[in-house]
Design a protein around this motif. Structure first.
Motif, short mmCIF file in Angstrom:
data_model
loop_
_atom_site.label_atom_id
_atom_site.label_comp_id
_atom_site.label_asym_id
_atom_site.label_seq_id
_atom_site.Cartn_x
_atom_site.Cartn_y
_atom_site.Cartn_z
N THR A 16 0.86 -1.18 0.00
CA THR A 16 0.00 0.00 0.00
C THR A 16 0.91 1.23 0.00
O THR A 16 2.12 1.12 0.16
N CYS A 22 4.94 -2.58 2.62
CA CYS A 22 4.69 -3.95 2.19
C CYS A 22 4.70 -4.85 3.41
O CYS A 22 5.63 -4.80 4.22
N LEU A 67 -1.01 -0.08 8.22
CA LEU A 67 -1.81 -0.61 7.11
C LEU A 67 -3.15 0.10 7.00
O LEU A 67 -3.53 0.56 5.91
N ASN A 117 -2.84 3.60 5.63
CA ASN A 117 -2.57 3.60 4.19
C ASN A 117 -3.82 3.30 3.38
O ASN A 117 -4.09 3.95 2.38
N VAL A 118 -4.58 2.29 3.80
CA VAL A 118 -5.80 1.91 3.08
C VAL A 118 -6.80 3.06 3.07
O VAL A 118 -7.46 3.32 2.06
N GLU A 122 -5.23 5.75 0.50
CA GLU A 122 -5.16 5.41 -0.93
C GLU A 122 -5.65 3.98 -1.11
O GLU A 122 -5.09 3.05 -0.55
N ARG A 154 -5.66 2.17 -3.88
CA ARG A 154 -4.88 1.33 -4.80
C ARG A 154 -3.88 0.50 -4.02
O ARG A 154 -3.19 1.00 -3.13
N ALA A 155 -3.81 -0.79 -4.38
CA ALA A 155 -2.92 -1.71 -3.67
C ALA A 155 -2.42 -2.76 -4.64
O ALA A 155 -2.95 -2.92 -5.75
N ARG A 204 -8.12 -2.32 -5.87
CA ARG A 204 -8.48 -1.35 -4.84
C ARG A 204 -8.93 -2.11 -3.59
O ARG A 204 -9.71 -3.04 -3.69
N ILE A 205 -8.42 -1.66 -2.48
CA ILE A 205 -8.67 -2.34 -1.22
C ILE A 205 -9.51 -1.45 -0.31
O ILE A 205 -9.40 -0.23 -0.34
N TYR A 208 -10.05 -6.86 5.22
CA TYR A 208 -9.87 -6.03 4.02
C TYR A 208 -10.29 -6.85 2.80
O TYR A 208 -9.98 -8.04 2.72
N MET A 240 -9.96 -6.80 -1.34
CA MET A 240 -9.31 -6.19 -2.49
C MET A 240 -10.07 -6.59 -3.74
O MET A 240 -10.15 -7.77 -4.08
#
Length: 182
Positions: free
Chosen positions: A32, A41, A64, A67-68, A71, A73-74, A106-107, A148, A150
């Motif tokens: 992320t 990571c 984590l 970050n999610v 954004e 995108r993952a 995307r997560i 989560y 994704m």
């Protein structure tokens, strides 16, 4: 989603091979990006179901989760190493049989308690002891985890199979620098 084409099309996996690898894989790495622009990571256990990747962590807000929320995108990477093999006369003329899968998407946090319940059931089906005598499908700490989901937008996979002995050195010499001398 724009992306460069897979460079090594000669070792590309089919969609069926990618899905089979995801189904049997043990753990992978989720990447992320944070508000500071740095990637993060982390290795994680996962469940592949309904063409989505499901992962979990603590409900405590940490790196984590931040970050999610910043954004969506993952990227998720999974690999399975195989055997090392020789293809030429020199030590550096070695290869590795392997397969690897990379998912882009995307997560988001899956807040629904039914999704978290089903995730835990699938997690125990995959990683639990099948002969356990403990109560099944009872997870009293569902509120202590974050699940989560994704949504995969693109996936790629590559594999290099272990060559037959007749295709390995010394039976066949594929030295990349044939004129080199030690």
């Amino acid at each position: 989603m724009s992306a460069p084409a897979l460079r090594r099309t000669d070792i590309a996996m089919t969609q069926e091979q990618i899905e089979a690898t995801l189904a049997r894989g043990f753990a992978g790495r989720l990447a992320t990006v944070g508000a500071d622009g740095y990637p993060y990571c982390v290795p994680m256990l996962y469940i592949w179901a309904d063409h989505q990747l499901f992962l979990h962590g603590t409900s405590a807000r940490g790196h984590l989760r931040a970050n999610v929320e910043h954004e969506a995108r993952a990227c998720f990477e999974l690999d399975e190493p195989g055997e090392v093999f020789d293809y030429g006369r020199f030590e550096c003329d070695s290869g590795l049989a392997y397969c690897s899968v990379i998912l882009f998407g995307r997560i988001s946090v899956a807040d629904d308690v039914a999704i978290r319940q089903r995730f835990c059931e699938r997690l125990m089906e995959k990683y639990g002891k099948p002969d356990s005598i403990r109560p099944k499908n009872f997870f009293p700490r569902l509120d202590a985890i974050t699940v989560y989901a994704m949504h995969v937008e693109r996936m790629t996979g590559k594999q290099r199979l272990l060559p037959e002995l007749s295709e390995q050195w010394p039976a066949k010499d594929r030295t990349r620098t044939p004129d080199a001398r030690p």
